[in-house]
Each structure stands twice: as C-alpha cells, then as structure tokens.
Design a protein around this motif. Structure first.
Motif, PDB file in Angstrom:
ATOM      1  N   ASP A 130      37.415  37.971  40.835  1.00 28.12           N
ATOM      2  CA  ASP A 130      37.575  38.241  39.406  1.00 28.12           C
ATOM      3  C   ASP A 130      38.607  37.308  38.774  1.00 28.12           C
ATOM      4  O   ASP A 130      38.549  36.999  37.589  1.00 28.12           O
ATOM      5  N   ARG A 131      39.577  36.850  39.581  1.00 22.99           N
ATOM      6  CA  ARG A 131      40.581  35.893  39.128  1.00 22.99           C
ATOM      7  C   ARG A 131      40.787  34.872  40.244  1.00 22.99           C
ATOM      8  O   ARG A 131      41.101  35.245  41.373  1.00 22.99           O
ATOM      9  N   PHE A 132      40.603  33.605  39.930  1.00 20.25           N
ATOM     10  CA  PHE A 132      40.799  32.584  40.956  1.00 20.25           C
ATOM     11  C   PHE A 132      41.222  31.269  40.314  1.00 20.25           C
ATOM     12  O   PHE A 132      41.060  31.049  39.110  1.00 20.25           O
ATOM     13  N   THR A 133      41.796  30.387  41.134  1.00 19.51           N
ATOM     14  CA  THR A 133      42.174  29.055  40.669  1.00 19.51           C
ATOM     15  C   THR A 133      41.532  28.006  41.567  1.00 19.51           C
ATOM     16  O   THR A 133      41.604  28.106  42.796  1.00 19.51           O
ATOM     17  N   GLU A 154      51.317  31.922  44.017  1.00 19.95           N
ATOM     18  CA  GLU A 154      50.065  32.174  43.287  1.00 19.95           C
ATOM     19  C   GLU A 154      49.433  33.485  43.752  1.00 19.95           C
ATOM     20  O   GLU A 154      49.232  33.695  44.949  1.00 19.95           O
ATOM     21  N   ASP A 155      49.136  34.388  42.796  1.00 21.88           N
ATOM     22  CA  ASP A 155      48.559  35.673  43.191  1.00 21.88           C
ATOM     23  C   ASP A 155      47.042  35.727  43.019  1.00 21.88           C
ATOM     24  O   ASP A 155      46.412  36.723  43.359  1.00 21.88           O
ATOM     25  N   ARG A 156      46.454  34.666  42.495  1.00 20.65           N
ATOM     26  CA  ARG A 156      45.001  34.605  42.392  1.00 20.65           C
ATOM     27  C   ARG A 156      44.408  33.986  43.659  1.00 20.65           C
ATOM     28  O   ARG A 156      45.085  33.263  44.387  1.00 20.65           O
ATOM     29  N   THR A 157      43.146  34.260  43.909  1.00 21.91           N
ATOM     30  CA  THR A 157      42.444  33.589  44.999  1.00 21.91           C
ATOM     31  C   THR A 157      42.423  32.091  44.724  1.00 21.91           C
ATOM     32  O   THR A 157      42.183  31.658  43.602  1.00 21.91           O
ATOM     33  N   GLY A 224      45.296  35.210  47.461  1.00 23.02           N
ATOM     34  CA  GLY A 224      46.536  35.053  46.704  1.00 23.02           C
ATOM     35  C   GLY A 224      47.629  35.940  47.247  1.00 23.02           C
ATOM     36  O   GLY A 224      47.395  36.832  48.063  1.00 23.02           O
TER      37      GLY A 224
END
Length: 226
Positions: A130-133, A154-157, A224
């Motif tokens: 749902d949230r990634f970089t 970084e807390d996103r995938t 993340g």
C-alpha cells in the motif's frame, strides 16, 4: 481510437514476448520511427510481431547529443515511439530527458501502461504494497553508505534493482544497516523460463545466495522499518 500524441512511450516485455498490449503493438506499427535502446534487442520483438517500422538508436550514451534533432523532427510532425530493452521507458532507463524536452516544447506525450519488473516483484514478495518506495539501482561507490543510512529509517517497503554479481554484497549491506532479521524478497528472471522468487529474512537470503550461482535480472524488495 484516434491517437493525437507525437511521442509514445511503449512498455516492452521484460521476458515473455506475450507481455505487450494490443495497443502497444498497434502504436509500434503506426508511428514513423521507433526509438530503441538497443536495436538488436528490440529487433527480436519487432520481428516476432512482424513490425517493420524503422528503428533509430536512442540510449544513455547518445540521448544528450541527439535530443535537439529529435525534438525538431517531432515538431515537424513525425510520430515516434520510445522503447527500451525491457519494461517501461524512463524507469531506470532512458526517457526522462526526451519527455521533459517534449513538454517544454508543448509536444504531446502519451505513456502506455504495461510491463515493468518491480510491480510483480513487489506483489510476489508478500510485503506491504500500500506504501512503497522505488529506489532503482543503488550507487556503486560514491554516496552508497550515505544512502544505506538514509534508508535504514524508511518505514515503507523498498524496491531495488540489482545485478547478479552485486546481489550478495547488497544483501549483506542491507543486513548491516537494517538488521539481518528484516524480511525481504529476491525475484530473478521475472516472466522468463527460470523465474524464481525467494522470500525470507535477510539472513536467510544471504545464506541461500552464498550457496547459489546467481544469474539474470534481479529485483530486491525489503520490508520497511517497523
């Protein structure tokens, strides 16, 4: 459908030649010129689908010096399609400079949806999507350590592209900066005959690839920070 754009970005298969859209095939047949990263590689795809549109070489080593001439041709009414060896143009591949210059000259650009390696790798990883970089390729030398330190918070995938000979070193550095218990996934040769995805902790992946000969195109997906 009436296509009004002058430049079309057409995604090409990352492996399986069937992974191209019907619209993409039509555009490649209808444009005046196909800008190809490697005309030999794209020639295999074009021959497979009996596309005879002329090709023009456009890659990372000539994109700056050919840019002005291409813009002149587009402004004169020529229609072009930009393709790379695999996937969507401008994603870790040439394309950004040409698109930016077209927009500056009010030349209409259309990007078709289609193949790209990092989306199937992300979905197959089982990690939050749902949230990634998307980080693409990491710096090889200068700035590499700094990048790892930044990404450790970084807390996103996180999604990375990597070459086979650097995979093990990169996994080891991920473990050093993120902790070896961090979950991750390595996808190799997506859509090809020897496609493989290995999921586990960074420690598990390091052990696996320490004992395995590594070949093919690679996507790494890393959990993340919790």
């Amino acid at each position: 459908m009436q296509e009004t754009a002058s430049l079309f970005l057409v995604p090409t298969p990352i492996g399986n030649l069937e992974d191209i859209t019907l619209r993409g095939l039509r555009i490649l047949k209808e444009v005046d010129t196909i800008l190809a990263e490697d005309t030999r590689t794209s020639g295999i795809l074009l021959k497979h689908y009996e596309i005879t549109t002329k090709q023009h070489s456009y890659h990372a080593f000539n994109e700056h010096r050919t840019l002005d001439k291409l813009i002149e041709r587009l402004k004169a009414g020529e229609k072009m399609a930009l393709i790379t060896d695999a996937g969507t143009p401008a994603i870790s591949d040439p394309g950004f400079l040409l698109v930016r210059e077209c927009l500056l000259h009010e030349i209409e650009v259309e990007c078709l949806p289609g193949a790209t390696a990092f989306i199937p790798a992300l979905v197959k990883s089982g990690l939050p999507a749902d949230r990634f970089t998307f980080e693409g390729f990491l710096p090889h030398k200068k700035g590499r350590q700094t990048k790892f330190k930044q990404l450790s918070e970084e807390d996103r995938t996180m999604i990375f592209y990597e070459s086979p000979h650097r995979l093990l070193k990169t996994l080891q550095q991920f473990a050093e900066f993120f902790g070896e218990e961090r979950n991750a996934s390595v996808s190799r040769e997506l859509t090809k005959l020897h496609e493989e995805t290995i999921n586990g902790s960074l420690a598990d992946l390091i052990q696996h690839y320490s004992e395995t000969k590594i070949k093919g195109e690679i996507v790494i997906v890393v959990e993340g920070k919790k």
